[in-house]
Enzyme design. Sequence first.
Site, PDB file in Angstrom:
ATOM      1  N   HIS A 140      96.096  53.273 129.596  1.00  0.00           N
ATOM      2  CA  HIS A 140      94.987  54.158 129.973  1.00  0.00           C
ATOM      3  C   HIS A 140      94.089  54.451 128.776  1.00  0.00           C
ATOM      4  CE1 HIS A 140      97.755  55.858 133.387  1.00  0.00           C
ATOM      5  NE2 HIS A 140      97.458  54.578 133.545  1.00  0.00           N
TER       6      HIS A 140
ATOM      7  N   ASP B  94      93.932  49.937 134.654  1.00  0.00           N
ATOM      8  CA  ASP B  94      95.067  49.346 133.935  1.00  0.00           C
ATOM      9  C   ASP B  94      94.717  47.974 133.371  1.00  0.00           C
ATOM     10  OD1 ASP B  94      96.830  51.444 134.301  1.00  0.00           O
ATOM     11  OD2 ASP B  94      97.848  50.551 136.024  1.00  0.00           O
TER      12      ASP B  94
ATOM     13  N   HIS C 242     101.224  44.847 135.049  1.00  0.00           N
ATOM     14  CA  HIS C 242     101.188  44.815 133.585  1.00  0.00           C
ATOM     15  C   HIS C 242     101.797  43.510 133.071  1.00  0.00           C
ATOM     16  CE1 HIS C 242      99.782  48.879 133.326  1.00  0.00           C
ATOM     17  NE2 HIS C 242     100.847  49.374 133.911  1.00  0.00           N
TER      18      HIS C 242
END
Length: 293
Positions: free
Chosen positions: A75, A236, A259
């Site tokens: 973030h 993200d 991720h």
Amino acid sequence: MKQTTIAKKVEGIGIGLHKGEPIKIVLEPMDIDSGIVFYRSDLGTSFRAEPKNVINTQMATVVGNTKGYVSTIEHLLSAINGYGIDNIRIVLDANEVPVMDGSAISFCMMLDEAGIRELEAKKKVLVVKKEVEVREGDKYVKVTPSKNPKFNYTIKFENPVIGKQSYTFEFSKENFINEIARARTFGFLKDVQKLNSMGLALGGSLDNAVVIDDNRILNPEGLRFENEFVRHKILDAIGDISLLGAPMVGDYEAYAGSHDLNHKLTVAILSDEKNYEMVTLDEKAPEYAKAFA
């Protein structure tokens, strides 16, 4: 265009998502070609934000080495990338970046307070030269050449509150602040309860995440955007892609990304010099500069 850093040091305190304890964060200016550096003040060790230092992507992006690590960096990196900042040091006294309100807007406010200062060196960007894709089953993330960077993301959840959502974000600082920065992280109540039982997500609450039950949103204020979930996934991705080491000029596309897939994508891009070119933004490359104006 010139490289940038922040104009002055700023600091704040927030709760760590996993331990639920207060964490002090300090943002400091850095000189040319320093990149983005995390510094653990309690350990006296630094980690540069780059793919080779990523050690975990299970629930967040984590950088570190044998001496320690910093978790949940995406973030903050998203805000730094959205503001086009090239060089900055992030000082923390714990092993995670504070979660703040679950979005990037608190970090944007810190950067606004710090201001941006130009440095006496030309800005460098990573220009995507050919398509690079990482796929796992029907999930994929990819980049393709483009002079006007965009992030095109699609998510699909069985939960009826989320369902299928798609969003295309045209990269610029103004658009980042207006369309992406306020989108909060989200999770399912049953998963939060399971994590709590494992001693994780102890700082998670309705103040820093959108929490979803079987068929409803538990946050009394509801959503900030109708499609806040997919916007947060873009948030993200912007943070994860910043680990390339320079602002990316190219289009990003994802279906049910993560991720882990983002990290594998950055590794894949940098693994072959035919995939990209490092370009200095000067009078010879004006077409790339407008995305970072």
